[in-house]
Motif scaffolding. Structure first.
Motif, mmCIF file in Angstrom:
data_model
loop_
_atom_site.group_PDB
_atom_site.id
_atom_site.type_symbol
_atom_site.label_atom_id
_atom_site.label_comp_id
_atom_site.label_asym_id
_atom_site.label_seq_id
_atom_site.Cartn_x
_atom_site.Cartn_y
_atom_site.Cartn_z
ATOM 1 N N GLN A 8 -3.043 7.898 46.441
ATOM 2 C CA GLN A 8 -2.000 7.149 45.707
ATOM 3 C C GLN A 8 -1.023 8.069 44.980
ATOM 4 O OE1 GLN A 8 -1.933 3.495 45.439
ATOM 5 N NE2 GLN A 8 -3.232 3.787 47.213
ATOM 6 N N LEU A 9 -0.712 9.178 45.606
ATOM 7 C CA LEU A 9 0.154 10.166 44.956
ATOM 8 C C LEU A 9 1.600 9.655 44.878
ATOM 9 C CD1 LEU A 9 -0.392 13.087 43.897
ATOM 10 C CD2 LEU A 9 0.705 13.891 45.970
ATOM 11 N N THR A 10 2.146 9.675 43.661
ATOM 12 C CA THR A 10 3.499 9.182 43.435
ATOM 13 C C THR A 10 4.270 10.213 42.629
ATOM 14 O OG1 THR A 10 2.709 6.911 43.424
ATOM 15 C CG2 THR A 10 4.850 7.310 42.396
ATOM 16 N N LYS A 11 5.512 10.445 43.029
ATOM 17 C CA LYS A 11 6.357 11.357 42.255
ATOM 18 C C LYS A 11 7.755 10.781 42.153
ATOM 19 C CE LYS A 11 7.942 14.888 40.128
ATOM 20 N NZ LYS A 11 7.534 15.160 38.746
ATOM 21 N N TYR A 12 8.183 10.597 40.925
ATOM 22 C CA TYR A 12 9.562 10.198 40.667
ATOM 23 C C TYR A 12 10.277 11.334 39.962
ATOM 24 C CZ TYR A 12 9.443 5.338 42.093
ATOM 25 O OH TYR A 12 9.399 4.199 42.841
ATOM 26 N N TYR A 13 11.501 11.615 40.393
ATOM 27 C CA TYR A 13 12.342 12.565 39.658
ATOM 28 C C TYR A 13 13.272 11.711 38.809
ATOM 29 C CZ TYR A 13 10.787 15.844 43.229
ATOM 30 O OH TYR A 13 10.037 16.613 44.073
ATOM 31 N N GLY A 14 12.887 11.462 37.591
ATOM 32 C CA GLY A 14 13.641 10.514 36.777
ATOM 33 C C GLY A 14 13.509 9.147 37.438
ATOM 34 N N LYS A 15 14.656 8.575 37.810
ATOM 35 C CA LYS A 15 14.597 7.274 38.491
ATOM 36 C C LYS A 15 14.534 7.447 39.999
ATOM 37 C CE LYS A 15 16.747 4.146 35.213
ATOM 38 N NZ LYS A 15 18.001 3.548 34.772
ATOM 39 N N ILE A 19 8.064 10.407 46.223
ATOM 40 C CA ILE A 19 7.091 9.766 47.109
ATOM 41 C C ILE A 19 6.398 8.639 46.347
ATOM 42 C CG2 ILE A 19 6.559 11.651 48.686
ATOM 43 C CD1 ILE A 19 4.244 12.418 46.828
ATOM 44 N N GLU A 20 5.854 7.696 47.091
ATOM 45 C CA GLU A 20 5.212 6.544 46.467
ATOM 46 C C GLU A 20 3.873 6.270 47.127
ATOM 47 O OE1 GLU A 20 7.997 3.375 46.598
ATOM 48 O OE2 GLU A 20 8.080 3.189 44.434
ATOM 49 N N ASN A 21 2.826 6.289 46.341
ATOM 50 C CA ASN A 21 1.480 5.927 46.804
ATOM 51 C C ASN A 21 1.094 6.580 48.124
ATOM 52 O OD1 ASN A 21 1.141 4.241 44.583
ATOM 53 N ND2 ASN A 21 2.235 2.593 45.631
ATOM 54 N N VAL A 22 1.335 7.854 48.217
ATOM 55 C CA VAL A 22 0.959 8.558 49.444
ATOM 56 C C VAL A 22 -0.558 8.782 49.447
ATOM 57 C CG1 VAL A 22 1.084 10.789 50.608
ATOM 58 C CG2 VAL A 22 3.171 9.663 49.846
ATOM 59 N N THR A 23 -1.193 8.344 50.508
ATOM 60 C CA THR A 23 -2.639 8.505 50.630
ATOM 61 C C THR A 23 -2.978 8.964 52.040
ATOM 62 O OG1 THR A 23 -2.982 6.685 49.087
ATOM 63 C CG2 THR A 23 -4.868 7.320 50.430
ATOM 64 N N PHE A 24 -3.587 10.112 52.151
ATOM 65 C CA PHE A 24 -4.184 10.512 53.441
ATOM 66 C C PHE A 24 -5.108 11.686 53.193
ATOM 67 C CE2 PHE A 24 -0.217 13.037 53.428
ATOM 68 C CZ PHE A 24 -0.661 14.288 53.837
ATOM 69 N N SER A 25 -5.936 12.002 54.156
ATOM 70 C CA SER A 25 -6.795 13.163 53.991
ATOM 71 C C SER A 25 -6.811 13.999 55.249
ATOM 72 C CB SER A 25 -8.200 12.752 53.582
ATOM 73 O OG SER A 25 -8.626 11.690 54.384
ATOM 74 N N VAL A 26 -7.079 15.266 55.054
ATOM 75 C CA VAL A 26 -7.110 16.214 56.162
ATOM 76 C C VAL A 26 -8.523 16.773 56.242
ATOM 77 C CG1 VAL A 26 -6.169 18.364 57.063
ATOM 78 C CG2 VAL A 26 -4.689 16.804 55.785
ATOM 79 N N GLU A 27 -9.120 16.678 57.433
ATOM 80 C CA GLU A 27 -10.501 17.128 57.586
ATOM 81 C C GLU A 27 -10.565 18.626 57.834
ATOM 82 O OE1 GLU A 27 -11.978 14.702 60.758
ATOM 83 O OE2 GLU A 27 -11.432 12.887 59.626
ATOM 84 N N GLU A 28 -11.720 19.181 57.518
ATOM 85 C CA GLU A 28 -11.905 20.610 57.712
ATOM 86 C C GLU A 28 -11.758 20.968 59.188
ATOM 87 O OE1 GLU A 28 -15.544 22.119 56.181
ATOM 88 O OE2 GLU A 28 -14.921 24.197 56.437
#
Lengths: 294, 266
Positions: A8-15, A19-28
């Motif tokens: 659920q990674l979210t990044k806003y630069y001010g307004k 990115i919004e609610n980024v979810t994924f995983s990378v396996e070994e």
């Protein structure tokens, strides 16, 4: 085990949305593709993983540890190639690489020469005398020099000629066989298809889909452009598998998925000025994904 | 250590230029002193003919005896302060945001280091640079004063003056570093730095011109030490020194704090 877990990674630069609610995983041990058009949020996600920027909300872990809290410790095992390659302009290539190596323990300095030979890079040149492609090579070498367990590549192939691209892909495959996990970001579908097992597709800051490359190739779209001498009968192409059909004057565009011989059959006896079959651009493939969702 | 070396290397040329400029100012200034003395003109009368505003801006506002070498030299303090302030504040502002300006922040900060491990050596390089600048000023001052003062370089008074100068340099380095950490880019940080220097200077002139504005003194570091008090009375205001040092420490702390939270630019 998951090497990268993004939740659920979210990044806003001010307004402004990053990115919004980024979810994924990378396996070994996998080579994971991260694909999307420019400005979709690939670099934002990657830079948050490296704690170059602070996420607004959500979290990410690398090797099971929080990537902000344990940032400096985690970065020991990460090799990163930024999308914009800039280095200290007045330094020589070798100086930059040695400077880079000085931040890690136990770097095998003979690797500088080995990697430079593979990538055909002159170590004695000054950074500001290098072309864009050669700067990329410096970036690639500084990213791989310390034999990281996780390699993060942000648009690595820009400026590299096809031969160099091949050498570079071979390098990445070698590192991967040695056990490194790779996160490979790109806006070019074909290069991701060549190298990666799974891909996450990002658009407008959100993950649209995570898919196996094999599954993706099943919907193997081709883009057709036909230029006619005379009048076009659009109904002639009323076929299953044809989408995005557009007509401009005497030029016809469409995407087609299926047996291309069926298109060839339709072209018999037609007076054509030009005929193009291309890989569809990423945008066009995305359109397909959106259509499927709607 | 590698970052420290890199920072010193990046600044060595500009430091040499700054030092040369400083030596030249002291040399040329003391040459003028010789000119004053040799001309046997009654300086006090000549000076009285100038409007007070002009005199204040050139740092000879108060009634200093310019025929005395210590008095003459004390006027330099204003110029030293201005030059040293510009040097220190710019160093701070640029050093902290250098990698972002050169677009190589992604290179440096993706290395296994914490942010303070980058800022710390940069600031140490800054302190060493202002110290070198200070020492060169010191050496040149003692040398050129002794040439015009029968071999007496006024070591004690100049030492005290340089101590005051160093405290001011530290203050401006800290202020510049904080601007570098807080503002979006180097350009903005250096512009604001320049504006502050100008503002501080104008306040110090205003304070000298209008008695009513004396209360503004505390807002300009240029009024914390007076050249004449340092050179003629051989005294350094302890309160001023303590205030400046405390404020510098606060600015340095804010630099680390702000930089740690910063979203780095590509």
């Amino acid at each position: 085990m998951n090497v990268i877990e993004i939740n659920q990674l979210t990044k806003y630069y001010g307004k402004h949305r990053g990115i919004e609610n980024v979810t994924f995983s990378v396996e070994e041990g996998e080579i994971f593709g991260f694909i999307g058009p420019n400005g979709a949020g690939k670099s934002t996600t990657i830079r948050a993983l490296l704690s170059l920027i602070h996420p607004t909300s959500g979290s990410a872990t690398i090797f099971g540890k929080d990537c902000i809290k344990y940032g400096s410790e985690l970065r020991r095992d990460i090799g990163y190639l930024p999308s914009e390659v800039f280095y200290y302009e007045h330094m020589k290539v070798l100086e930059v690489l040695k400077y880079s190596a000085s931040f890690y323990d136990d770097v095998d300095y003979t690797r500088i020469q080995t990697l430079a030979d593979v990538m055909d890079l002159d170590l004695t040149k000054r950074i500001d005398d290098l072309s864009y492609g050669n700067k990329k090579k410096v970036g690639i070498i500084q990213g791989l020099l310390h034999e990281p367990k996780l390699i993060i590549l942000d648009e690595p192939t820009g400026g590299l000629d096809p031969l160099m691209q091949q050498n570079f892909f071979d390098l990445i495959r070698t590192e991967n066989k040695k056990g490194a996990t790779v996160l490979f970001s790109s806006h070019i579908l074909s290069e991701v298809q060549k190298l990666c097992g799974r891909v996450a597709i990002i658009k407008d800051g959100t993950i649209v889909k995570i898919e196996n490359i094999r599954d993706m190739q099943k919907h193997n779209y081709k883009k057709f452009t036909l230029e006619y001498k005379g009048v076009i009968d659009v109904h002639h192409f009323n076929l299953d598998g044809i989408t995005n059909l557009t007509l401009e004057e005497n030029t016809l565009h469409f995407l087609f998925k299926g047996d291309i011989n069926r298109i060839i059959e339709r072209l018999q006896g037609q007076a054509l000025l030009n005929f193009l079959v291309e890989e569809p651009s990423l945008e066009e493939i995305f359109m397909h994904y959106y259509q499927k969702e709607d | 250590m590698n970052i420290f070396k890199k920072e010193m290397k990046a600044n060595i040329t500009s430091l040499i230029i700054w030092c040369c400029a400083q030596v030249f100012i002291i040399y040329a200034g003391m040459m003028k002193y010789q000119g004053f003395i040799d001309s046997h003109v009654d300086m006090s009368k000549l000076m009285a003919g100038f409007p007070k505003e002009i005199m204040v801006i050139f740092g000879v506002g108060s009634s200093i005896d310019l025929t005395n070498v210590a008095g003459f030299y004390s006027v330099f303090f204003l110029y030293f302060m201005l030059l040293a302030a510009v040097h220190a504040i710019m160093f701070g502002a640029v050093a902290v945001s250098r990698e972002e300006r050169d677009h190589c922040a992604d290179f440096l900060y993706a290395k296994p280091i914490r942010r303070f491990q980058v800022i710390m050596p940069k600031l140490i390089a800054g302190v060493i640079s202002i110290l070198i600048f200070n020492m060169v000023t010191f050496g040149a001052s003692v040398f050129f004063i002794s040439l015009h003062n029968n071999g007496d370089g006024m070591f004690n008074q100049v030492s005290l003056t340089m101590l005051a100068l160093f405290i001011l340099q530290l203050f401006f380095l800290a202020l510049g570093a904080m601007f570098g950490a807080v503002f979006k880019n180097t350009k903005l940080a250096t512009s604001v730095s320049g504006a502050f220097i100008l503002g501080f200077f104008l306040i110090s002139v205003a304070v000298d011109l209008y008695d009513k504005l004396t209360f503004l003194k505390i807002f300009t570091p240029f009024k914390y030490f007076e050249g004449s008090t340092l050179m003629l009375d051989n005294q350094l205001s302890f309160t001023s020194a303590v205030i400046l040092l405390i404020v510098s420490v606060i600015f340095f702390a804010l630099t680390f704090f702000a930089f740690n939270r910063r979203d780095l630019k590509t």
